[in-house]
Design a protein around this motif. Structure first.
Motif, mmCIF file in Angstrom:
data_model
loop_
_atom_site.group_PDB
_atom_site.id
_atom_site.type_symbol
_atom_site.label_atom_id
_atom_site.label_comp_id
_atom_site.label_asym_id
_atom_site.label_seq_id
_atom_site.Cartn_x
_atom_site.Cartn_y
_atom_site.Cartn_z
ATOM 1 N N ASP A 1 -0.028 5.092 -9.476
ATOM 2 C CA ASP A 1 0.789 4.914 -8.276
ATOM 3 C C ASP A 1 0.109 5.462 -7.021
ATOM 4 N N PHE A 2 -1.055 6.056 -7.165
ATOM 5 C CA PHE A 2 -1.840 6.619 -6.068
ATOM 6 C C PHE A 2 -1.110 7.744 -5.336
ATOM 7 N N GLU A 3 -0.046 8.241 -5.951
ATOM 8 C CA GLU A 3 0.656 9.405 -5.415
ATOM 9 C C GLU A 3 0.649 10.514 -6.457
ATOM 10 N N THR A 4 1.123 10.200 -7.659
ATOM 11 C CA THR A 4 1.122 11.197 -8.739
ATOM 12 C C THR A 4 0.082 10.883 -9.805
ATOM 13 N N LEU B 1 -3.694 8.617 -10.550
ATOM 14 C CA LEU B 1 -4.839 7.951 -9.939
ATOM 15 C C LEU B 1 -5.718 7.339 -11.024
ATOM 16 N N LYS C 1 0.925 -0.121 -6.719
ATOM 17 C CA LYS C 1 1.423 0.388 -7.993
ATOM 18 C C LYS C 1 0.821 -0.523 -9.050
ATOM 19 N N HIS D 1 0.851 -1.187 0.000
ATOM 20 C CA HIS D 1 0.000 0.000 0.000
ATOM 21 C C HIS D 1 0.883 1.232 0.000
ATOM 22 N N PRO D 2 0.647 2.204 -0.845
ATOM 23 C CA PRO D 2 -0.369 2.174 -1.902
ATOM 24 C C PRO D 2 0.095 1.279 -3.051
#
Length: 169
Positions: A145-148, A150, A82, A79-80
């Motif tokens: 990547d749920f960071e940059t 979605l 990829k 988590h998160p």
């Protein structure tokens, strides 16, 4: 949809390269009866194509001959998560013997040198008549990547949320 240049750019990102170095993808295709199938399968990436190998009598081959459209998912278990999503068309290449890619894609499994020799002998005996290479050239890709990046539905919800918050101010 992504253009060929966008697809190449996505696949060349460092995280995508990391994902393409993993062992297992999930191959999704449509069966003859029109229902979806999704199977985990070992793969290798040669820089332009994803190559999977299977037995000459694998049921998925008949389905892929009828409808070569496929989708692949390569993901992590942390988590998160990829996630690399790929779409393309499968080309089937019947080979004599064991394709190099099959031996390479299984090289990351932890085996002693003795186990590797035994495993390879078993593979050569089992698939002595050959295998089929399932070759997919990506026509579309998305990296999450749920960071940059979605999923598009989450991006849409975040935008709607921001619009609501702006109108409430």
């Amino acid at each position: 949809m992504t253009t060929p240049n966008e697809t190449t750019e996505i696949l060349n990102r460092p995280l995508s390269r990391e994902m393409l170095a993993r062992d297992i993808t999930r191959l999704a295709y449509v069966a003859k009866d029109g229902t979806p199938r999704n199977v985990p399968v070992g793969f290798s990436w040669n820089g332009t194509e994803i190559v999977m190998c299977t037995a000459l009598n694998a049921p998925k081959l008949a389905h892929l001959r009828q409808n070569p459209a496929v989708a692949l998912t390569i993901d992590t278990e942390v988590h998160p998560p990829k996630i690399l999503l790929i779409r393309g068309h499968a080309e089937l290449d019947v080979t004599d013997g064991i394709p190099d890619e099959y031996l390479e894609m299984n090289s990351t499994y932890q085996m002693t040198p003795e186990q590797r020799v035994e495993w390879e002998a078993g593979v050569r005996s089992l698939y002595h008549e050959g295998m089929v290479r399932i070759v997919v050239t990506p026509t579309w890709a998305k990296l999450i990547d749920f960071e940059t990046t979605l999923p598009s539905a989450v991006e849409e919800l975040i935008q709607q949320q921001a619009e609501r918050q702006a109108s409430d101010s």
